[in-house]
Scaffold this motif. Structure first.
Motif, mmCIF file in Angstrom:
data_model
loop_
_atom_site.group_PDB
_atom_site.id
_atom_site.type_symbol
_atom_site.label_atom_id
_atom_site.label_comp_id
_atom_site.label_asym_id
_atom_site.label_seq_id
_atom_site.Cartn_x
_atom_site.Cartn_y
_atom_site.Cartn_z
ATOM 1 N N GLU A 77 0.830 -1.205 0.000
ATOM 2 C CA GLU A 77 0.000 0.000 0.000
ATOM 3 C C GLU A 77 0.865 1.256 0.000
ATOM 4 O OE1 GLU A 77 -3.256 0.102 -0.553
ATOM 5 O OE2 GLU A 77 -2.934 -2.033 -0.857
ATOM 6 N N ARG A 78 1.982 1.209 0.679
ATOM 7 C CA ARG A 78 2.897 2.361 0.619
ATOM 8 C C ARG A 78 3.437 2.535 -0.794
ATOM 9 N NH1 ARG A 78 5.008 0.128 5.405
ATOM 10 N NH2 ARG A 78 6.936 -0.477 4.326
ATOM 11 N N ILE A 79 3.752 1.433 -1.451
ATOM 12 C CA ILE A 79 4.249 1.496 -2.828
ATOM 13 C C ILE A 79 3.199 2.105 -3.742
ATOM 14 C CG2 ILE A 79 4.880 0.085 -4.819
ATOM 15 C CD1 ILE A 79 6.298 -1.807 -2.880
ATOM 16 N N ARG A 80 1.954 1.636 -3.607
ATOM 17 C CA ARG A 80 0.890 2.167 -4.459
ATOM 18 C C ARG A 80 0.692 3.657 -4.224
ATOM 19 N NH1 ARG A 80 -4.232 -1.488 -3.552
ATOM 20 N NH2 ARG A 80 -5.013 -0.258 -5.299
ATOM 21 N N GLY A 81 0.746 4.065 -2.955
ATOM 22 C CA GLY A 81 0.587 5.481 -2.655
ATOM 23 C C GLY A 81 1.720 6.324 -3.210
ATOM 24 N N ALA A 82 2.951 5.792 -3.140
ATOM 25 C CA ALA A 82 4.101 6.537 -3.663
ATOM 26 C C ALA A 82 4.015 6.682 -5.177
ATOM 27 C CB ALA A 82 5.392 5.830 -3.273
ATOM 28 N N ALA A 84 -4.346 -8.760 -12.382
ATOM 29 C CA ALA A 84 -4.647 -7.389 -11.976
ATOM 30 C C ALA A 84 -4.937 -6.508 -13.186
ATOM 31 C CB ALA A 84 -3.476 -6.823 -11.169
ATOM 32 N N ARG A 85 -4.203 -6.713 -14.263
ATOM 33 C CA ARG A 85 -4.427 -5.906 -15.469
ATOM 34 C C ARG A 85 -5.758 -6.244 -16.121
ATOM 35 N NH1 ARG A 85 0.884 -6.100 -19.142
ATOM 36 N NH2 ARG A 85 -0.437 -4.695 -20.358
ATOM 37 N N MET A 86 -6.099 -7.526 -16.146
ATOM 38 C CA MET A 86 -7.376 -7.930 -16.736
ATOM 39 C C MET A 86 -8.552 -7.394 -15.925
ATOM 40 S SD MET A 86 -6.542 -11.873 -17.856
ATOM 41 C CE MET A 86 -8.246 -12.140 -18.358
ATOM 42 N N ALA A 87 -8.332 -7.141 -14.653
ATOM 43 C CA ALA A 87 -9.384 -6.581 -13.805
ATOM 44 C C ALA A 87 -9.474 -5.063 -13.921
ATOM 45 C CB ALA A 87 -9.154 -6.976 -12.353
ATOM 46 N N GLY A 88 -8.664 -4.470 -14.775
ATOM 47 C CA GLY A 88 -8.732 -3.030 -14.999
ATOM 48 C C GLY A 88 -7.500 -2.264 -14.588
ATOM 49 N N GLY A 89 -6.513 -2.929 -14.023
ATOM 50 C CA GLY A 89 -5.292 -2.245 -13.622
ATOM 51 C C GLY A 89 -5.447 -1.524 -12.300
ATOM 52 N N ASN A 90 -4.344 -0.951 -11.844
ATOM 53 C CA ASN A 90 -4.312 -0.241 -10.568
ATOM 54 C C ASN A 90 -4.803 -1.142 -9.442
ATOM 55 O OD1 ASN A 90 -3.863 1.886 -8.809
ATOM 56 N ND2 ASN A 90 -5.892 2.784 -9.134
ATOM 57 N N GLN A 91 -4.401 -2.409 -9.482
ATOM 58 C CA GLN A 91 -4.821 -3.370 -8.476
ATOM 59 C C GLN A 91 -3.634 -4.228 -8.054
ATOM 60 O OE1 GLN A 91 -8.455 -5.480 -8.965
ATOM 61 N NE2 GLN A 91 -9.327 -3.990 -10.403
ATOM 62 N N VAL A 92 -3.860 -5.001 -7.009
ATOM 63 C CA VAL A 92 -2.821 -5.879 -6.460
ATOM 64 C C VAL A 92 -3.376 -7.299 -6.393
ATOM 65 C CG1 VAL A 92 -1.228 -6.304 -4.554
ATOM 66 C CG2 VAL A 92 -2.001 -3.969 -5.033
ATOM 67 N N PRO A 96 4.591 12.878 -10.117
ATOM 68 C CA PRO A 96 4.051 14.014 -10.877
ATOM 69 C C PRO A 96 3.100 13.603 -11.997
ATOM 70 C CG PRO A 96 6.398 14.298 -10.483
ATOM 71 C CD PRO A 96 6.058 12.921 -10.016
ATOM 72 N N GLN A 97 3.310 12.433 -12.599
ATOM 73 C CA GLN A 97 2.437 11.971 -13.671
ATOM 74 C C GLN A 97 1.179 11.290 -13.164
ATOM 75 O OE1 GLN A 97 5.661 11.191 -13.232
ATOM 76 N NE2 GLN A 97 6.790 11.062 -15.151
ATOM 77 N N ARG A 98 1.050 11.159 -11.827
ATOM 78 C CA ARG A 98 -0.102 10.468 -11.223
ATOM 79 C C ARG A 98 -0.271 9.078 -11.830
ATOM 80 N NH1 ARG A 98 0.832 13.996 -8.280
ATOM 81 N NH2 ARG A 98 -0.618 15.486 -7.322
ATOM 82 N N LEU A 99 0.801 8.315 -11.831
ATOM 83 C CA LEU A 99 0.796 6.991 -12.441
ATOM 84 C C LEU A 99 0.084 5.987 -11.542
ATOM 85 C CD1 LEU A 99 4.540 7.015 -13.531
ATOM 86 C CD2 LEU A 99 2.570 7.303 -15.041
ATOM 87 N N THR A 100 -0.305 4.877 -12.140
ATOM 88 C CA THR A 100 -0.806 3.732 -11.387
ATOM 89 C C THR A 100 -0.046 2.501 -11.851
ATOM 90 O OG1 THR A 100 -2.561 3.261 -13.001
ATOM 91 C CG2 THR A 100 -3.095 4.754 -11.174
ATOM 92 N N ALA A 101 -0.189 1.420 -11.103
ATOM 93 C CA ALA A 101 0.554 0.212 -11.434
ATOM 94 C C ALA A 101 -0.248 -1.021 -11.057
ATOM 95 C CB ALA A 101 1.906 0.186 -10.718
ATOM 96 N N SER A 102 -0.048 -2.079 -11.829
ATOM 97 C CA SER A 102 -0.551 -3.398 -11.478
ATOM 98 C C SER A 102 0.567 -4.137 -10.754
ATOM 99 C CB SER A 102 -0.975 -4.163 -12.729
ATOM 100 O OG SER A 102 -2.038 -3.487 -13.386
#
Length: 386
Positions: A303-308, A353-361, A313-319
């Motif tokens: 969760e800390r990783i996702r928040g970071a 996670a990507r198949m579920a829409g991304g930005n997930q764990v 600046p680009q407001r990125l997300t990650a699977s």
């Protein structure tokens, strides 16, 4: 400068690790910490300021009097401004271009110091070797510094001869001051660089992000498995991070935007994990982290990783795919095989996670590494989007 300085540089300034050029290592450190642009501007400002100095000297009473000397001064000015523009471009200069700037800078400083009519003013001009020494120590190898100091030693020798006929004491004083300043600055900068160096050799560092590359990651994890950092650690936590919609980002912002995204994510990961966690950039949009925990719950770290990443600046997300497995049984397994299986399982988790829409764990707990597929216990209650 001179034989004593040669021995000093060989013993104090050039340990084994400095026999190798560190241009790309230091560039990666600057890039990973967001200082590359500012550093380029600073280097350009220093070069431009030096290039403008001969103009003031020409206009002064101690400036070059002959036409040839004035032409040489003009060449120094033009060359300096051209080199300054090189460091202001969007693309960071290559190692060869940097070495060319060092060589041209040393010659330019030497020429400018010898063109003035008063050798005392020439001694003042040799002060420009100090920022050049700093740059070389930060970016290049000891042999490059030896080249610059050789030019400086020749220039100082000429100035001492020219001034010695009128005031030998002042000439020798100027010589000693110039030498001591350069040696002191070189030793100080080299000490700071050695403190900045990571535990891994700089050749293990991926050039863009300043993180470990894939091979170095494998070696570091093998060491981690062989000797755990804390005796109470019971679990190996493997985290794979994939930047969402990276191909779309490249299409919209080009390779420059992609590089900035990689650098900011790498920096976010570095600042989020523990200092002894192993972090690597293994492909265009893939990062991996390995660490040992006393508990099987890796969600606080994730969760800390996702928040970071979301705060970049680009407001990125990650699977993110997370694999948690007991640590003691891994000691009997070949480290490379263990990592291959962990990577395969984490990639499957990322695909989910990507198949579920991304930005997930997706978490996988206690996978069956003997089979190499995802047979572990999943934690569906934590597979949530941001």
């Amino acid at each position: 400068m001179f034989e004593g300085l040669r021995r000093l540089s060989a013993n104090s300034l050039a340990p084994a690790v400095w026999r190798f050029d560190q241009y790309y290592w230091f560039t990666a450190i600057l890039t990973a910490r967001g200082f590359q642009t500012a550093t380029g501007r600073l280097v350009a400002a220093c070069i431009a300021a030096f290039g403008l100095l001969p103009l003031g000297v020409i206009a002064g009473v101690f400036g070059p009097q002959s036409l040839v000397a004035q032409i040489l001064a003009g060449i120094v000015v033009i060359a300096s401004l051209a080199m300054a523009m090189l460091w202001l471009r969007e693309h960071w200069p290559t190692r060869a271009q940097s070495l060319a700037c060092v060589a041209a800078g040393a010659l330019g400083i030497g020429i400018s110091s010898l063109l003035v009519a008063d050798p005392f003013v020439g001694f003042l001009g040799t002060a420009a070797f100090v920022p050049l020494t700093i740059f070389i120590v930060c970016f290049h190898a000891a042999r490059v510094l030896a080249l610059s100091w050789t030019v400086g030693a020749l220039v100082l020798a000429v100035l001492v001869v020219r001034m010695g006929s009128t005031d030998l004491a002042v000439a020798l004083t100027g010589l000693v001051i110039a030498v001591l300043i350069n040696v002191f600055v070189a030793i100080s900068c080299r000490t700071v660089i050695r403190l900045l160096k990571p535990d891994a050799h700089h050749r293990d560092i991926e050039q863009l992000t300043g993180l470990l590359h894939r091979d170095a990651f494998y070696n570091s994890v093998a060491t981690l498995l062989a000797s755990r950092s804390r005796s109470d650690d019971q679990y190996l936590v493997f985290v794979a991070v994939n930047i969402d919609s990276f191909s779309l980002l490249l299409g919209l912002s080009g390779s420059g935007g992609g590089n900035r995204a990689r650098v900011t994510v790498g920096q976010a990961l570095r600042e989020t994990v523990r200092h002894n966690a192993i972090v690597a950039h293994v492909s265009d949009d893939d990062f991996v982290i390995a660490d040992t925990f006393t508990t099987s719950d890796a969600s606080p770290l994730v969760e800390r990783i996702r928040g970071a990443i979301a705060a970049t600046p680009q407001r990125l997300t990650a699977s993110i795919g997370v694999v948690v497995t007991p640590l003691p049984p891994l000691a009997a397994e070949p480290p490379d095989e263990v990592l291959d299986k962990l990577i395969a399982i984490s990639q499957q988790a990322i695909e989910q996670a990507r198949m579920a829409g991304g930005n997930q764990v997706r978490y996988v707990l206690r996978p069956d590494l003997g089979e190499g597929d995802d047979n572990g216990d999943d934690w569906p209650e934590q597979n949530r989007p941001a």
